[in-house]
Design an enzyme around this catalytic site. Structure first.
Site, short mmCIF file in Angstrom:
data_model
loop_
_atom_site.label_atom_id
_atom_site.label_comp_id
_atom_site.label_asym_id
_atom_site.label_seq_id
_atom_site.Cartn_x
_atom_site.Cartn_y
_atom_site.Cartn_z
N ARG A 238 -17.56 -7.43 -23.91
CA ARG A 238 -16.85 -8.67 -24.00
C ARG A 238 -16.12 -8.87 -25.18
O ARG A 238 -16.58 -9.07 -26.20
CB ARG A 238 -17.78 -9.58 -23.68
CG ARG A 238 -17.26 -11.30 -23.73
CD ARG A 238 -18.31 -12.26 -23.58
NE ARG A 238 -18.02 -13.49 -23.66
CZ ARG A 238 -17.95 -14.40 -24.57
NH1 ARG A 238 -17.93 -13.83 -25.97
NH2 ARG A 238 -17.54 -15.76 -24.49
N LEU A 239 -14.75 -9.08 -24.84
CA LEU A 239 -13.89 -9.18 -26.26
C LEU A 239 -13.68 -10.70 -26.62
O LEU A 239 -13.05 -11.12 -25.85
CB LEU A 239 -12.79 -8.41 -25.84
CG LEU A 239 -12.34 -7.14 -25.75
CD1 LEU A 239 -11.07 -6.30 -25.79
CD2 LEU A 239 -13.45 -6.03 -26.71
N ASP A 240 -14.61 -10.91 -27.35
CA ASP A 240 -14.60 -12.58 -27.62
C ASP A 240 -13.45 -12.92 -28.48
O ASP A 240 -12.99 -12.44 -29.44
CB ASP A 240 -15.88 -12.85 -28.68
CG ASP A 240 -15.99 -13.95 -28.81
OD1 ASP A 240 -16.27 -14.95 -28.16
OD2 ASP A 240 -15.82 -14.41 -30.04
N ALA A 241 -12.83 -13.92 -27.96
CA ALA A 241 -11.89 -14.82 -28.66
C ALA A 241 -10.51 -13.87 -28.66
O ALA A 241 -9.86 -14.12 -29.90
CB ALA A 241 -12.31 -15.48 -29.84
N ILE A 242 -10.52 -12.93 -28.01
CA ILE A 242 -9.21 -11.73 -28.26
C ILE A 242 -8.09 -12.40 -28.36
O ILE A 242 -7.16 -11.81 -28.93
CB ILE A 242 -9.51 -10.83 -27.23
CG1 ILE A 242 -8.48 -9.42 -27.44
CG2 ILE A 242 -9.23 -11.39 -25.73
CD1 ILE A 242 -9.11 -8.80 -28.58
#
Length: 583
Positions: A238-242
């Site tokens: 999960r690429l957070d705040a990408i």
């Protein structure tokens, strides 16, 4: 060098040249590509992934949880979580998203101090690995920022060592007027460093300092982190705040082309190392912007369906599915090799930005006021014009379903189940928050202790208290758990609920929300219809395309439909899944 390895290096070099085209570098793109391949152990062997390949099925369900959502005295919480998974949801949910399990300083894990360690208060890497052996493991890659208490930022302050050049800085008189961010705190944090006064960029909070990906060393550091996570069994990133990753002063600093290319590059590296691994981008932004993270099926495998929670909540609180239906009709089907990640509750609040352009200001205001009347809180942001605007609703989903815009009523449970029955049936993979699975209500004590609105929906259950709540038949928790598990156990057996199976929106008025799913081999059809109002509504089966030569069943009640011209009376918030195949 093997042809596949050579092709991978060439592809990475091209991607790097796109990312860093405007950045003066001391290293060549070719050298950086080789370094990334070495870190990922791709210099001698590469797995070639066929494009447009679906790595998922109707059996995939993701449970969203903190490592310590359930705790037991004298036992590491990750072991308590594993016990819950094995005994309470066994054979129903096959994947688990453990929210950041690293040492952190704030934001319940999203201000990471050390990416390479497990928070000692949760357990060990062995505990994480034990879970990954029995469940598909989803982990956050908190890639936009880290804690101001990290060793990297300490070195930035000292002006020497790893991390001393990892963080993005600007000047107060730079052109920052167009910067888009979801917080009202000052963007820049003044810091005295060994290299003089610096103003560090902080998209979220002054404890969350943003990385500077213009420095390839930052990319290399995160490549090493990814390799470690793959080794421990992580299959979903999960690429957070990408969306905020790449910054250029004078721009919005959100969704920039370089950010998209970084996602493509990370996908290239991850897939080449582990062909079954996937990326899901977390971009809490307006719907049309969110969709761009699919790229041409070459960027994120999955995107969070952020517009679903506010639209579905609006539907059930107003008894009118107009806006939800309009949105569903406008959504492009996910190509093979891509998927929607559907959720209606999570550790964060219900974001309102993804409803911009989909709900009117009046609808949004009504939604906010209604939820406030149910004990919810509202988090705010500063708009482009300097106005304070509601950014997200903070409330447990069960409490959000206490009534309608007219006030509280007796349909709390039914409305809550209806929301999940809709979400479970939609195109994509469902993600269910542990506190929805358990029917957890607002945690006002934690809210009072932390003064953070999101804490209202981040309860920590004592294992014994949870067991007692589930055993108490006068409470709703056991009924919620058993009902949701029953729906999921039905869902995972239906080919028409494959994440990429065909979906068409039905037109049944404003109180009946419906859509048709068809399996990829076209053998199974399921008509999913929900009464989204607090009044009984009649569903004429003649409005559905029930082929006369087929036998039809209602999957939830497990009842056969004997007359295709009959009318079904749907009680308030009742859902039916009408299928031509029973499995």
């Amino acid at each position: 060098m093997k042809p596949q390895v050579d092709q991978l290096k060439h592809k990475l070099t091209q991607q790097l040249s796109t990312i860093y085209k405007d950045v003066p570098l001391e290293q060549s793109f070719d050298d950086i590509a080789q370094r990334l391949m070495n870190v990922m152990r791709l210099s001698s062997e590469v797995v070639v992934v066929k494009p447009f390949t679906n790595k998922w099925s109707e059996e995939d369900i993701i449970l969203i949880t903190y490592g310590d959502s359930i705790i037991k005295a004298d036992q590491p919480p990750l072991q308590t979580l594993k016990h819950f998974l094995d005994t309470t949801i066994e054979n129903t949910i096959n994947s688990v998203h453990i929210l950041p399990f690293f040492p952190y300083s704030s934001d319940d894990g999203f201000a990471v101090i050390d990416y390479s360690s497990v928070n000692e208060s949760l357990g060990t890497w062995q505990d994480i690995e034990d879970i990954s052996k029995d469940y598909h493991l989803m982990s956050d890659l908190v890639i936009n920022h880290c804690s101001s208490r990290s060793a990297w930022f300490d070195n930035f302050v000292k002006g020497e060592g790893q991390g001393s050049d990892y963080f993005f800085t600007a000047l107060p008189d730079d052109n920052l007027t167009d910067v888009v961010r979801p917080r009202t705190s000052p963007l820049l944090k003044e810091v005295e460093t060994g290299n003089g006064k610096k103003f560090v960029w902080c998209t979220f909070s002054h404890d969350q300092v943003d990385f500077d990906f213009r420095n390839p060393e930052v990319l290399a550091a995160f490549t090493s982190i990814i390799r470690q996570y793959l080794d421990i069994g992580v299959k979903i990133f999960r690429l957070d705040a990408i969306a905020f990753l790449w910054k250029v002063t004078g721009t919005t600093c959100i969704n920039l082309p370089e950010t998209h290319e970084v996602v493509r590059l990370l996908r290239t590296l991850i897939e080449s190392a582990e062909p079954q691994a996937i990326i899901i981008t977390e971009t809490n932004i307006p719907n049309t912007q969110n969709l761009t993270y699919f790229g041409n099926a070459n960027e994120a495998h999955g995107i969070y369906n952020f517009s679903l929670p506010p639209l579905l909540l609006n539907t059930l609180l107003t008894g009118n599915c107009l806006y939800l239906k309009r949105w569903l009709m406008s959504m492009p089907p996910s190509q093979d090799g891509t998927l929607y990640f559907n959720f209606i509750a999570s550790h964060d609040g219900i974001g309102l930005r993804p409803a911009e352009g989909l709900l009117s200001e009046n609808e949004l205001d009504t939604l906010v006021h209604t939820v406030e009347n149910f004990g919810g809180k509202i988090s705010w942001r500063t708009s482009d014009t300097g106005e304070q605007k509601a950014y997200e609703i903070n409330i447990s989903l069960y409490d959000a379903m206490q009534g309608t815009v007219d006030g509280k009523d007796q349909w709390n449970f039914e409305r809550f189940i209806c929301a999940h029955a809709i979400m479970f049936a939609l195109e994509g993979i469902p993600g269910i928050y542990i506190h929805s699975l358990l029917g957890t209500q607002n945690d006002y004590q934690k809210l009072a202790n932390t003064h953070h609105n999101r804490s209202i929906n981040r309860r920590r259950w004592q294992e014994k208290a949870l067991e007692e709540a589930l055993a108490n038949k006068s409470l709703h928790h056991s009924r919620v758990l058993s009902t949701l598990k029953s729906l999921l156990n039905t869902r995972i057996k239906q080919p028409a609920f494959h994440p990429n199976a065909t979906q068409f929106t039905l037109h049944l008025g404003l109180q009946l929300f419906g859509f048709w799913r068809q399996s990829q081999d076209r053998k199974q059809s399921i008509f999913c219809v929900s009464n989204v109002s607090d009044q009984p509504i009649t569903l004429p089966l003649s409005e559905l395309n029930l082929i006369i030569t087929e036998s039809w069943f209602e999957l939830i009640s497990k009842k056969e439909i004997t007359e295709l011209t009959q009318k079904i009376l749907l009680t308030p918030y009742q859902t039916v899944w009408i299928s031509n195949v029973i499995t």
